[in-house]
Design an enzyme around this catalytic site. Structure first.
Site, PDB file in Angstrom:
ATOM      1  N   LYS A  11       0.851  -1.212   0.000  1.00  0.00           N
ATOM      2  CA  LYS A  11       0.000   0.000   0.000  1.00  0.00           C
ATOM      3  C   LYS A  11       0.875   1.245   0.000  1.00  0.00           C
ATOM      4  O   LYS A  11       2.042   1.204   0.397  1.00  0.00           O
ATOM      5  CB  LYS A  11      -0.950   0.028   1.206  1.00  0.00           C
ATOM      6  CG  LYS A  11      -0.290  -0.010   2.596  1.00  0.00           C
ATOM      7  CD  LYS A  11       0.142   1.332   3.160  1.00  0.00           C
ATOM      8  CE  LYS A  11       0.756   1.219   4.555  1.00  0.00           C
ATOM      9  NZ  LYS A  11       1.620   2.344   4.914  1.00  0.00           N
ATOM     10  N   ASP A 136      -2.306  -1.874  10.777  1.00  0.00           N
ATOM     11  CA  ASP A 136      -2.566  -1.741   9.337  1.00  0.00           C
ATOM     12  C   ASP A 136      -3.240  -2.967   8.727  1.00  0.00           C
ATOM     13  O   ASP A 136      -3.615  -2.940   7.554  1.00  0.00           O
ATOM     14  CB  ASP A 136      -1.240  -1.517   8.582  1.00  0.00           C
ATOM     15  CG  ASP A 136      -0.658  -0.139   8.826  1.00  0.00           C
ATOM     16  OD1 ASP A 136      -1.345   0.700   9.445  1.00  0.00           O
ATOM     17  OD2 ASP A 136       0.483   0.098   8.401  1.00  0.00           O
TER      18      ASP A 136
END
Ligand code: C5P
Length: 296
Positions: A11, A136
């Site tokens: 990401k 996350d």
């Protein structure tokens, strides 16, 4: 069941505001996370015991790997400690770079083992487990684009089509996340944002349709990663790469997460490829934002 392989994407962060240090030792954040096509791979097959092979290894022992921890957590939660799995993790996402590789692998392990063991847990149930593995991890079950708040575990999927080509540059620099957050606490000049990152990104996308190349109209300068200014003095290579990305035509450039990867947003694969040459000899990756996590 035959073996199967799932991709586990990296990401990037479009803006990352770091708020106060909370009583639980975490910081509130506000960021838009975007999964990109730089991927690790996890192959799952049946086995009597849990067996993780990581190529190349990223932890001292396989049991230290978040994939193993995710598998053990799911086994315990489902009460199926008798079930095993062989997992082969092929690493391509650089470690310690703010690209979320370990978190993504953990989320993919939950998805893969949910399938291998026929557990039928819902995405919400898996997200609850993901929270226990790292801040996350929930994003990687709720992407590929999301507004992320709380300590990173409050994830609102955004139905956005991200148009940019992403050029990721990875200096030979490993940044520990806890260390980066400590530097933030010691850095006094942080202004609270007037607008959420989701709103900034949404306006950028509206403007992008009108004029992709106008930096001022685009409002890219509103998209701030607080770690960038905070770490710039101690790690001058980071602002140097950011500057070089801008010089090479990036519409926007900043750190991903707490670094050390720096990425630039470009209007096309061609402009990103030219920029990658200009960033030589750094390791670079040309990525597309993910629209859906592919499976093979
Ligand atoms: O959740 P995760 O294990 O990835 O966090 C690692 C460390 O990073 C935490 O122990 C904390 O020191 C720091 N952190 C933080 N605020 C966040 C996320 C992480 O302070 N939102």
């Amino acid at each position: 069941m035959d073996s199967f392989t799932l991709l586990s994407p990296a990401k990037i962060n479009l803006g990352l505001h770091v708020g106060r240090l909370r009583d639980d030792g975490y910081h509130d954040i506000d960021s838009v996370f975007v999964a990109v096509s730089l991927c690790d791979e996890l192959t799952f097959s049946e086995a009597n015991l849990l067996d993780l092979v990581c190529q190349p290894p990223v932890t001292n022992t396989p049991t230290d790997n978040l994939v193993y921890k995710a598998a053990a957590l799911l086994q315990e939660f489902a009460g199926c400690t008798g079930k095993g799995a062989k997992i082969v993790l092929t690493k391509r996402i650089p470690h310690g770079a703010g690209l979320g590789g370990g978190s993504s692998n953990a989320a993919t392990a939950l998805l893969g083992l949910n399938r291998l063991w026929n557990l039928d847990y819902t995405p919400d149930e898996l997200t609850q487990l993901a929270r226990r593995l790292g801040s996350d991890v929930p994003f990687f079950l709720n992407g590929p684009v999301a507004h992320v708040t709380g300590r990173g575990d409050v994830v609102r999927t955004l139905p956005l089509d991200i148009p940019w080509t992403v050029l990721v540059v990875t200096p030979d620099l490993h940044i520990s996340t806890p260390w980066a957050y400590q530097q933030i606490d010691a850095f006094p000049q942080r202004n609270p944002p007037s607008e959420s990152t989701a709103s900034i990104v949404s306006h950028l996308l509206d403007n992008y349709a009108l004029d992709a190349n106008d930096l001022n109209k685009g409002g890219y300068n509103k998209l701030v990663n607080d770690f960038h200014s905070c770490l710039a003095t101690q790690l001058p290579e980071i602002p140097t790469i950011t500057r070089r990305l801008h010089d090479a035509g990036a519409l926007y450039a900043s750190l991903s997460g707490s670094g050390s990867a720096v990425f630039g947003l470009f209007t096309s694969v061609e402009t990103a490829t030219t920029a990658a040459s200009a960033l030589s000899p750094y390791q670079t990756y040309i990525c597309a934002p993910m629209n859906s996590v592919e499976q093979t």
